[in-house]
Design an enzyme around this catalytic site. Sequence first.
Site, short mmCIF file in Angstrom:
data_model
loop_
_atom_site.label_atom_id
_atom_site.label_comp_id
_atom_site.label_asym_id
_atom_site.label_seq_id
_atom_site.Cartn_x
_atom_site.Cartn_y
_atom_site.Cartn_z
N VAL A 64 83.91 61.19 12.17
CA VAL A 64 82.51 61.02 12.59
C VAL A 64 81.51 61.07 11.43
CG1 VAL A 64 82.79 61.80 14.98
CG2 VAL A 64 82.27 63.48 13.19
N ASN A 90 81.15 65.66 20.46
CA ASN A 90 81.94 66.88 20.67
C ASN A 90 82.69 67.33 19.43
OD1 ASN A 90 83.75 68.82 22.40
ND2 ASN A 90 85.18 67.40 21.40
N SER A 142 76.83 75.29 20.83
CA SER A 142 77.57 76.54 21.06
C SER A 142 76.55 77.66 21.25
CB SER A 142 78.44 76.87 19.84
OG SER A 142 78.93 78.20 19.94
N TYR A 155 78.57 77.69 10.79
CA TYR A 155 78.76 77.16 12.15
C TYR A 155 77.49 77.37 13.00
CZ TYR A 155 81.12 76.51 16.71
OH TYR A 155 81.49 76.06 17.96
N ALA A 156 76.92 78.58 12.91
CA ALA A 156 75.71 78.88 13.69
C ALA A 156 74.57 77.95 13.28
CB ALA A 156 75.30 80.34 13.47
N ALA A 157 74.42 77.73 11.96
CA ALA A 157 73.34 76.85 11.48
C ALA A 157 73.57 75.42 11.97
CB ALA A 157 73.27 76.89 9.96
N SER A 158 74.82 74.98 11.96
CA SER A 158 75.12 73.60 12.39
C SER A 158 74.84 73.43 13.88
CB SER A 158 76.57 73.23 12.08
OG SER A 158 77.47 73.86 12.97
N LYS A 159 75.15 74.46 14.67
CA LYS A 159 74.95 74.35 16.13
C LYS A 159 73.48 74.57 16.50
CE LYS A 159 79.24 73.42 17.26
NZ LYS A 159 79.60 72.09 17.77
N ILE A 188 85.33 79.86 25.71
CA ILE A 188 86.07 78.91 26.54
C ILE A 188 87.57 79.01 26.26
CG2 ILE A 188 86.33 76.47 27.16
CD1 ILE A 188 83.53 77.65 27.84
N1 LIG Z 1 86.49 76.48 22.10
C1 LIG Z 1 85.37 77.15 22.34
O1 LIG Z 1 85.41 78.26 22.87
C2 LIG Z 1 84.04 76.54 21.98
C3 LIG Z 1 82.87 77.29 22.24
C4 LIG Z 1 81.63 76.73 21.93
C5 LIG Z 1 81.55 75.47 21.39
N2 LIG Z 1 82.69 74.75 21.14
C6 LIG Z 1 82.51 73.40 20.57
O2 LIG Z 1 83.21 72.47 21.39
C7 LIG Z 1 83.68 71.38 20.59
C8 LIG Z 1 85.17 71.21 20.80
O3 LIG Z 1 85.82 72.41 20.48
P1 LIG Z 1 87.40 72.67 20.74
O4 LIG Z 1 87.56 74.13 20.96
O5 LIG Z 1 87.90 71.73 21.76
O6 LIG Z 1 87.98 72.32 19.28
P2 LIG Z 1 89.38 71.67 18.85
O7 LIG Z 1 89.56 72.05 17.43
O8 LIG Z 1 90.46 71.99 19.82
O9 LIG Z 1 89.08 70.10 18.95
C9 LIG Z 1 88.17 69.47 18.11
C10 LIG Z 1 88.61 68.03 17.91
O10 LIG Z 1 87.69 67.41 17.02
C11 LIG Z 1 88.42 66.65 16.08
N3 LIG Z 1 87.65 66.48 14.85
C12 LIG Z 1 87.42 67.43 13.89
N4 LIG Z 1 86.73 66.91 12.88
C13 LIG Z 1 86.51 65.60 13.18
C14 LIG Z 1 85.86 64.53 12.52
N5 LIG Z 1 85.30 64.71 11.31
N6 LIG Z 1 85.81 63.33 13.12
C15 LIG Z 1 86.40 63.13 14.33
N7 LIG Z 1 87.03 64.11 15.01
C16 LIG Z 1 87.08 65.33 14.43
C17 LIG Z 1 89.70 67.42 15.87
O11 LIG Z 1 90.71 66.60 15.31
C18 LIG Z 1 90.01 67.90 17.27
O12 LIG Z 1 90.80 66.99 18.00
C19 LIG Z 1 83.31 71.73 19.15
O13 LIG Z 1 82.10 71.09 18.80
C20 LIG Z 1 83.13 73.23 19.19
O14 LIG Z 1 82.26 73.67 18.18
C21 LIG Z 1 83.92 75.27 21.42
#
Ligand SMILES: NC(=O)c1ccc[n+]([C@@H]2O[C@H](COP(=O)([O-])OP(=O)(O)OC[C@H]3O[C@@H](n4cnc5c(N)ncnc54)[C@H](O)[C@@H]3O)[C@@H](O)[C@H]2O)c1
Length: 247
Positions: A64, A90, A142, A155-159, A188
């Site tokens: 991305v 995402n 997040s 991470y906090a700054a990015s979100k 989650i």
């Molecule tokens: N898991 C949680 O509890 C939680 C809580 C709050 C927010 N989030 C947010 O939800 C989103 C998904 O989290 P998740 O837990 O499913 O993570 P995950 O690591 O299981 O999945 C993330 C996916 O993004 C892909 N990815 C990473 N960098 C990429 C890039 N540069 N280009 C394209 N794809 C890329 C990875 O290959 C992976 O398949 C994230 O933005 C995360 O910050 C997750």
Amino acid sequence: MKRLDGKIAIITGAARGIGFGIAKTYAEEGAQVIIIDLSQDAVDEAVKTLTDASYLATGFAADVTDNAVIEKIFKQIFNEFGKIDILINNAGITRDGLLMKMKEADWDLVMNVNLKGTFICTQKVCRYMMKKRSGAIINIASVIGLMGNAGQANYAASKGGTIAFTKSAAKEFASRNIRVNAIAPGFIETEMTARLSEEVIANYAKAIPLNKMGSIRDVANCCVFLASEDSNYITGQTIQVDGGLIM
Ligand SMILES: NC(=O)c1ccc[n+]([C@@H]2O[C@H](COP(=O)([O-])OP(=O)(O)OC[C@H]3O[C@@H](n4cnc5c(N)ncnc54)[C@H](O)[C@@H]3O)[C@@H](O)[C@H]2O)c1
């Protein structure tokens, strides 16, 4: 009639985890989903899982943060389907560490993927949505972007940046009937959190009034709402899907 019948939806980072859950739920609701993720094999496998279940799915391997590649792919999607209705930003990563010791490279990488990736994909998609005077963009932020967390300053700054970006994009695009909202998931249940001990999970649960972790489906359901007509008058908002987490 399903809630996303006929909709064309791009979901980044959708080969696994929350992104794949959103793709599956969207497909169940009738959308044609387009999965974007880093590895071709992982994208192919995710697409196959959905098409084997007779859902409409396709995908592209892309980073991305790669402006030129994302531009090319989004153009190809528009040319093939004639429109792009929904974008879910995402894709996200963590590179945790205490601020004092945080490597500049870890700061840059997290900001690039989580924040700049969201900017690039939004900028590329908005021209197609503007043509149709319709669209929904959902940014996965997040609760850490709202409350901060020791060891996660990058991470906090990015979100937090994603939430501010959401509000600005919503104001810019509103006159073209493009709505932009964010979701701030809390704790989650994913592959990542499955590795935590029961004790750690129980401690987290104490800060959650609903007293349990959220599911990927809880986040996906909110994504369906924010892309459907049920949320037609909602833009620029951040919905916390966090069980009422105490900040
Ligand atoms: N898991 C949680 O509890 C939680 C809580 C709050 C927010 N989030 C947010 O939800 C989103 C998904 O989290 P998740 O837990 O499913 O993570 P995950 O690591 O299981 O999945 C993330 C996916 O993004 C892909 N990815 C990473 N960098 C990429 C890039 N540069 N280009 C394209 N794809 C890329 C990875 O290959 C992976 O398949 C994230 O933005 C995360 O910050 C997750």
